[in-house]
Motif scaffolding. Structure first.
Motif, PDB file in Angstrom:
ATOM      1  N   SER A  76       0.830  -1.214   0.000  1.00 17.52           N
ATOM      2  CA  SER A  76       0.000   0.000   0.000  1.00 17.52           C
ATOM      3  C   SER A  76       0.858   1.256   0.000  1.00 17.52           C
ATOM      4  O   SER A  76       0.518   2.259  -0.651  1.00 17.52           O
ATOM      5  CB  SER A  76      -0.929  -0.001   1.212  1.00 17.52           C
ATOM      6  N   ILE A  77       1.988   1.224   0.712  1.00 21.78           N
ATOM      7  CA  ILE A  77       2.877   2.391   0.761  1.00 21.78           C
ATOM      8  C   ILE A  77       3.511   2.635  -0.598  1.00 21.78           C
ATOM      9  O   ILE A  77       3.542   3.778  -1.091  1.00 21.78           O
ATOM     10  CB  ILE A  77       3.962   2.194   1.846  1.00 21.78           C
ATOM     11  N   THR A  78       4.043   1.572  -1.215  1.00 22.85           N
ATOM     12  CA  THR A  78       4.682   1.730  -2.522  1.00 22.85           C
ATOM     13  C   THR A  78       3.678   2.177  -3.570  1.00 22.85           C
ATOM     14  O   THR A  78       4.016   2.967  -4.463  1.00 22.85           O
ATOM     15  CB  THR A  78       5.340   0.414  -2.952  1.00 22.85           C
ATOM     16  N   ARG A  79       2.432   1.687  -3.462  1.00 18.34           N
ATOM     17  CA  ARG A  79       1.411   2.101  -4.427  1.00 18.34           C
ATOM     18  C   ARG A  79       1.079   3.582  -4.261  1.00 18.34           C
ATOM     19  O   ARG A  79       0.918   4.308  -5.247  1.00 18.34           O
ATOM     20  CB  ARG A  79       0.150   1.255  -4.249  1.00 18.34           C
ATOM     21  N   ALA A  80       1.001   4.039  -3.019  1.00 13.65           N
ATOM     22  CA  ALA A  80       0.701   5.447  -2.775  1.00 13.65           C
ATOM     23  C   ALA A  80       1.840   6.347  -3.257  1.00 13.65           C
ATOM     24  O   ALA A  80       1.604   7.387  -3.884  1.00 13.65           O
ATOM     25  CB  ALA A  80       0.447   5.671  -1.282  1.00 13.65           C
TER      26      ALA A  80
END
Length: 239
Positions: free
Chosen positions: A35-39
């Motif tokens: 989720s962090i990398t996607r954001a």
């Protein structure tokens, strides 16, 4: 000409996203942080898209793209603008539901944008100039290389074809071995077993040394000349 602070920032962001895209392919590193990398990817892609739109908007300040509509369309088709658009493609492809493998590939291709900034742009120009100035010599060396590979393939097919049909049972199969040998890779999984085949293989291996050295010498000389011309041009501008 140096690189502006904005371009330095863009280059830094490109390197960060490329490194992140490479690390993301390792599950032991990326697991739990999806989720962090996607954001972060959405944020970076959005910044690249804004930069692209800003460049399209202000390109009319350049007299080559003076007309508001036609000038912007002309700019959008330039290699530099297409590279800028490439950097923001992950954001657009994400909305269209593209496969993750395609998204990662596009993110890694952002590295190409670095070729338009500062020293990298000049280095690329020197390489293109060097190849163009020695295109005839390189064309001749390419013909010689293909001829040697084909002759070697025919020889190995004739000598080893019946003994090792899986490896040398046809000229295209033998050509694979010849290409690997001429490029000095030599995996070692396929090799002649007959005495005459070993003789031909030895000649092929020795010839590959000259084959590699010939274009290397041509390109080294051409690149040296291109670098010298580049330094002369810079000295002339400074004067």
């Amino acid at each position: 000409m140096g690189v502006s602070p904005l371009n330095r920032l863009i280059c830094g962001l490109i390197l960060i996203t490329v490194i992140a895209a490479a690390l993301e392919t390792e599950p032991s590193i990326s697991r739990g942080y999806e989720s962090i990398t996607r954001a972060l990817e959405l944020i970076f892609s959005g910044l690249f898209l804004l930069e692209y739109l800003a460049r399209v908007w202000v390109c009319v300040e350049d007299r080559r793209y003076r007309r508001p509509l036609r000038g912007r369309l002309k700019y959008m088709l330039t290699p530099a603008a297409l590279l800028d658009l490439l950097a923001s493609l992950p954001l657009l492809l994400g909305f269209w539901g593209a496969e993750s493998l395609i998204l990662r590939l596009v993110r890694l291709l952002r590295l190409l944008r670095l070729t338009r900034y500062g020293p990298l742009a000049r280095a690329l120009h020197h390489v293109v100039s060097a190849v163009h100035s020695r295109q005839y010599e390189l064309y001749v060396s390419l013909i010689i290389a293909f001829s040697m590979i084909f002759i070697s393939s025919v020889a190995l097919y004739w000598v080893e074809g019946e003994v090792q049909p899986e490896a040398f049972g046809s000229i295209p199969r033998a050509m694979w071995w010849a290409i690997i040998t001429f490029t000095t890779v030599g995996y070692g999984d396929v090799y002649p077993v007959t005495s005459l085949g070993k003789v031909f293989a030895s000649v092929t291996a020795l010839s590959s040394i000259a084959l590699v050295a010939m274009p290397t010498g041509i390109m080294a000389s051409a690149f040296s000349d291109a670098m010298r011309r580049g330094k002369d041009e810079i000295s002339h501008v400074r004067k």
